[in-house]
Design a protein around this motif. Structure first.
Motif, PDB file in Angstrom:
ATOM      1  N   LYS A  59       0.824  -1.220   0.000  1.00  0.00           N
ATOM      2  CA  LYS A  59       0.000   0.000   0.000  1.00  0.00           C
ATOM      3  C   LYS A  59       0.851   1.260   0.000  1.00  0.00           C
ATOM      4  N   SER A  82     -10.709   0.694   5.125  1.00  0.00           N
ATOM      5  CA  SER A  82      -9.618  -0.264   5.017  1.00  0.00           C
ATOM      6  C   SER A  82      -9.895  -1.585   5.716  1.00  0.00           C
ATOM      7  N   GLY A  84      -7.286  -2.888   6.710  1.00  0.00           N
ATOM      8  CA  GLY A  84      -6.169  -2.781   7.652  1.00  0.00           C
ATOM      9  C   GLY A  84      -4.911  -2.180   7.080  1.00  0.00           C
ATOM     10  N   ASN A  85      -4.402  -2.709   5.987  1.00  0.00           N
ATOM     11  CA  ASN A  85      -3.108  -2.222   5.483  1.00  0.00           C
ATOM     12  C   ASN A  85      -3.185  -0.821   4.893  1.00  0.00           C
ATOM     13  N   THR A  86      -4.301  -0.503   4.228  1.00  0.00           N
ATOM     14  CA  THR A  86      -4.446   0.856   3.696  1.00  0.00           C
ATOM     15  C   THR A  86      -4.472   1.859   4.852  1.00  0.00           C
ATOM     16  N   PHE A 132     -15.992  -4.263   4.839  1.00  0.00           N
ATOM     17  CA  PHE A 132     -15.154  -3.254   4.155  1.00  0.00           C
ATOM     18  C   PHE A 132     -15.977  -2.464   3.140  1.00  0.00           C
ATOM     19  N   VAL A 184      -6.206 -10.754  -5.117  1.00  0.00           N
ATOM     20  CA  VAL A 184      -7.144  -9.714  -5.575  1.00  0.00           C
ATOM     21  C   VAL A 184      -8.225  -9.511  -4.518  1.00  0.00           C
ATOM     22  N   ALA A 187      -9.024  -4.924  -5.842  1.00  0.00           N
ATOM     23  CA  ALA A 187      -8.555  -5.026  -7.241  1.00  0.00           C
ATOM     24  C   ALA A 187      -7.759  -3.824  -7.726  1.00  0.00           C
ATOM     25  N   ASN A 189      -4.534  -3.416  -6.965  1.00  0.00           N
ATOM     26  CA  ASN A 189      -3.159  -3.820  -7.245  1.00  0.00           C
ATOM     27  C   ASN A 189      -3.020  -4.518  -8.601  1.00  0.00           C
ATOM     28  N   ILE A 255     -13.463  -8.899   0.824  1.00  0.00           N
ATOM     29  CA  ILE A 255     -14.113  -7.785   0.114  1.00  0.00           C
ATOM     30  C   ILE A 255     -15.116  -8.368  -0.879  1.00  0.00           C
ATOM     31  N   THR A 329       2.074  -9.639  -0.596  1.00  0.00           N
ATOM     32  CA  THR A 329       1.693  -8.246  -0.423  1.00  0.00           C
ATOM     33  C   THR A 329       1.872  -7.643   0.958  1.00  0.00           C
TER      34      THR A 329
END
Ligand SMILES: Cc1ncc(COP(=O)(O)O)c(/C=C/C(=O)C(=O)O)c1O
Length: 367
Positions: A59, A82, A84-86, A132, A184, A187, A189, A255, A329
């Motif tokens: 991210k 998010s 979490g990571n965002t 999410f 994914v 989507a 990335n 998601i 990721t």
């Protein structure tokens, strides 16, 4: 000294000489040979280890670009939904820029590592009683109605930053691989990697007004097939319709209605690739494979691309002799609980020994 993705690829990003760049040194991540996967498949397999970014996930590539854009727009606060990571990344980069950060996360479905980051960086953390997709819906409405800058991957700046992952792969490998595999979720990335591979395979002129002119030559001779993998319990693109109650232990990709759905389909079809599902069991097997066979520790969702390659190999759909890059990721420390569980779910019990050398030697099988 690596200067962060914007300075390393400025001539291919929406920035000019005047842009104030917000960076934490993201990018330049390792491309690690996957010895065991290469032996198993007869392919040359590499892992793009994105857990080695400043906040421990890919991210950061998008967030350096999104927060730089927020500053350029005069924003005082940013918001994101998010898994979490965002939120971890937005909180860190907003702090680096002196901006306030609000994050909306699905209550009880975010791993402790990521939660600790958003809190440590002083983000205003709102736990939404929903998933999410509900969080993203609210964040988008908030950014439309109030002076807060949305930094989810619906913001094109995120995709621009994240496309640098494919530039780095080509710069290190010397060309694009035959296959690029990755998880994914929303989507963004898969969309970003495909954009980057396409741009690197053709002459490029930066469309940004004020960016240094001139046409850049193609760098790679081809583009890869994009192989995206969703968790079976949260695989709307595979199902062909949104999933109202997405469910997977890989909470990062839990998601049901990806924001970049159409772009992901385009990446799959234009590249001659696939978007398929892998089960939670296959994801956990791949997570453990990476730790125990390749020496790379990733959070479960990050292993979805490896789970996909294992699945395609076992079904005879992976021809040997190909070059493959798999983006893993997020770092394993984001969600270490699964590493502390045995395959049957029981907790790992570290062996107790007396603190004398004979007991230790015996425990190690040396006596
Ligand atoms: C470890 C990890 N691996 C894969 C994905 C899927 O990437 P996209 O398909 O671009 O969404 C995510 C996504 C996380 C969020 O969407 C969020 O943090 O809000 C992730 O954290």
């Amino acid at each position: 000294q690596w200067r962060g993705v914007i300075r390393e690829y400025a001539d291919r990003l929406p920035v000019t000489e005047k842009t104030k760049i917000i960076t934490l040194g993201e990018g330049g991540t390792p491309l690690v040979p996957a010895r065991a996967l290469s032996e198993l498949t007869g392919c040359t397999v590499y892992l793009k280890v994105e857990g080695m970014n400043p906040t421990g996930s890919f991210k950061d590539r998008g967030m350096t670009m999104a927060i730089t854009a927020a500053v350029e727009a005069g924003a005082k606060a940013v918001v994101c939904a998010s898994t979490g990571n965002t939120s971890a990344s937005a909180a860190a980069y907003a702090t680096a820029a002196g901006l306030n950060c609000a994050v909306l996360v699905p209550e009880g479905k975010i791993s402790m590592g990521k939660l600790s980051q958003a809190i440590a960086h002083g983000a205003t953390l709102l736990q939404v009683d929903g998933n999410f997709d509900n969080c993203l819906e609210v964040a988008r409405k908030l950014a439309e109605a109030y002076p807060v800058f949305l930094v989810n991957s619906v913001n094109p700046a995120r995709i621009e930053g994240q496309k640098t992952g494919s530039f780095e792969v080509v710069d290190v490998l010397g060309d694009a691989p035959d296959i690029h595999a990755l998880p994914v979720g929303n989507a963004g990335n898969i969309t970003a990697y495909w954009k980057g591979y396409q741009e690197y395979a053709a002459p490029y002129s930066n469309p940004t007004p004020g960016a240094d002119g001139g046409e850049l030559p193609a760098v790679s001779s081809k583009t890869p097939a994009m192989w995206g993998f969703q968790a079976a319990g949260a695989a709307p693109i595979v199902a062909g319709h949104p999933i109202d109650e997405p469910d997977t232990i890989a909470t990062a990709i839990r998601i049901g209605n990806p924001a970049s759905w159409e772009q992901a389909i385009a990446a799959r079809d234009e590249s001659g690739g696939v978007i398929e599902a892998v089960t939670d069991e296959q994801i956990l097997e791949a997570h453990r494979w990476l730790s125990s066979q390749e020496g790379v520790f990733v959070e479960p969702a990050s292993a979805a691309g490896v789970a996909g390659i294992l699945k395609k190999h076992r079904s005879g759909e992976l021809a040997s002799g190909q070059s493959i890059v798999i983006t893993v990721t997020g770092h394993g420390l984001k969600d270490p609980d699964w590493a502390l569980k045995l395959p049957d779910g029981s907790p790992v019990q570290p062996e107790k020994v007396e603190f004398d050398v004979v007991s230790v030697a015996r425990a190690l099988g040396l006596e």
